[in-house]
Scaffold this active site. Sequence first.
Site, short mmCIF file in Angstrom:
data_model
loop_
_atom_site.label_atom_id
_atom_site.label_comp_id
_atom_site.label_asym_id
_atom_site.label_seq_id
_atom_site.Cartn_x
_atom_site.Cartn_y
_atom_site.Cartn_z
N GLY A 30 -2.78 -0.18 1.92
CA GLY A 30 -2.83 -1.31 2.84
C GLY A 30 -3.34 -0.89 4.22
N LYS B 118 -2.27 -2.08 6.78
CA LYS B 118 -1.05 -2.05 7.59
C LYS B 118 -0.75 -0.63 8.09
CE LYS B 118 3.40 -3.12 8.60
NZ LYS B 118 4.02 -1.83 8.54
N ASP B 119 -0.97 0.36 7.20
CA ASP B 119 -0.72 1.75 7.58
C ASP B 119 -2.07 2.42 7.84
OD1 ASP B 119 2.34 2.12 7.10
OD2 ASP B 119 1.61 0.98 5.40
N SER C 28 6.79 -5.95 5.86
CA SER C 28 7.21 -4.55 5.80
C SER C 28 8.60 -4.51 5.19
CB SER C 28 7.27 -3.95 7.21
OG SER C 28 8.04 -2.77 7.21
N SER C 29 8.83 -3.48 4.40
CA SER C 29 10.17 -3.33 3.81
C SER C 29 11.22 -3.24 4.90
CB SER C 29 10.21 -2.08 2.95
OG SER C 29 9.07 -2.05 2.12
N GLN D 293 -2.42 6.23 8.01
CA GLN D 293 -2.25 6.80 6.67
C GLN D 293 -3.58 6.79 5.93
OE1 GLN D 293 1.24 6.13 4.00
NE2 GLN D 293 -0.01 4.48 3.21
N HIS E 249 2.54 -5.45 -1.12
CA HIS E 249 2.43 -4.62 -2.33
C HIS E 249 1.75 -5.42 -3.44
CE1 HIS E 249 6.12 -2.86 -0.35
NE2 HIS E 249 5.44 -1.76 -0.60
N MET F 43 6.71 2.81 -2.17
CA MET F 43 8.10 3.25 -2.06
C MET F 43 9.06 2.12 -2.44
SD MET F 43 8.11 5.89 1.09
CE MET F 43 8.17 4.70 2.40
N VAL G 81 -1.05 -8.12 4.88
CA VAL G 81 -0.48 -9.43 4.55
C VAL G 81 0.63 -9.72 5.55
CG1 VAL G 81 0.69 -10.80 2.78
CG2 VAL G 81 -1.04 -9.12 2.11
P1 AMP Z 1 5.16 1.42 1.14
O1 AMP Z 1 5.88 1.01 -0.09
O2 AMP Z 1 5.71 0.86 2.40
O3 AMP Z 1 4.86 2.90 1.19
O4 AMP Z 1 3.74 0.73 1.03
C1 AMP Z 1 2.93 0.90 -0.11
C2 AMP Z 1 1.55 0.41 0.19
O5 AMP Z 1 1.61 -0.96 0.56
C3 AMP Z 1 0.90 1.15 1.36
O6 AMP Z 1 -0.46 1.41 1.05
C4 AMP Z 1 1.03 0.19 2.49
O7 AMP Z 1 0.01 0.32 3.46
C5 AMP Z 1 0.90 -1.13 1.76
N1 AMP Z 1 1.48 -2.21 2.58
C6 AMP Z 1 2.68 -2.24 3.20
N2 AMP Z 1 2.84 -3.37 3.90
C7 AMP Z 1 1.71 -4.09 3.72
C8 AMP Z 1 1.25 -5.35 4.19
N3 AMP Z 1 2.00 -6.13 4.98
N4 AMP Z 1 0.02 -5.77 3.80
C9 AMP Z 1 -0.74 -5.00 3.00
N5 AMP Z 1 -0.38 -3.80 2.51
C10 AMP Z 1 0.82 -3.35 2.88
#
Ligand code: AMP
Length: 255
Positions: free
Chosen positions: A143, A145-146, A181-182, A149, A33, A26, A172
Amino acid sequence: MRITRTVAETRAALRGAENVGLVPTMGAYHAGHLSLFRAAREECETVVASLFVNPAQFGEDGDLARYPRDEAHDAGLAEEHGVDLLFAPAADELYPPGYETWVEVEEASRRLEGEHRPGHFRGVATICLKLFNIVRPRRAYFGQKDAQQVEVLRRMIRDLNLELELRVLPTVRDPDGLALSSRNALLTPEERRRALALPRALATKDPARAQTLLDGLDVDYIEVAPFDPPALVAAIRIGSTRLIDNVPLDQGDPQ
Ligand code: AMP
């Protein structure tokens, strides 16, 4: 790196491509990412990232409007990290008027995040299935992290007989332990300091001790989830920001 906006353009750009890796995102890229892009670059011939703030996975609480967006900056980072094609559609390209088909992964979506964000995983599963159908990846990168999901998507891939491999990369963290995290960008310095209780609590890998370390904070849940592998998972609210994190548990950890 090529940027595409439509399904038709994306399919045309990928015609004949084999060994495609997809990283659904996203945007608001951080090192989490970038680690997914790097892994995809190492393992795949063609690396596709999608950049789409999926309205279907947000609630009515204003979270969607607040979500950080900077496509030009993200495109630069994606290109630097080896992405070949960035699929960045507008919302009505993927949800045109009259859209009415949804993917429900029933049990895996119900608890934890599902309880606090009704409809969230329906939105996640639906957008991921759409992206898988558009990009036709051999591998898709997510990741740890989720963690929930990942569980939901693993179930969907199995149940719907999708032909792709789910790759899960470690969380990470910043040097102080906070998972990238964003949403961290929305924290004030004081809130960020308080948020550090979350990784500290999880690092104990012990639900009872973790709970104690989160005393006084607004905790949505902290518990061991029966994922593969099992994980100590938690969600807390700091001001108007909600943070989730988890640690996978090994055999030998208290569960
Ligand atoms: P998002 O843009 O937040 O939907 O995340 C996109 C992908 O990046 C998802 O698969 C998340 O699980 C992964 N992601 C987000 N934060 C982290 C992190 N700190 N370490 C590893 N992967 C991450």
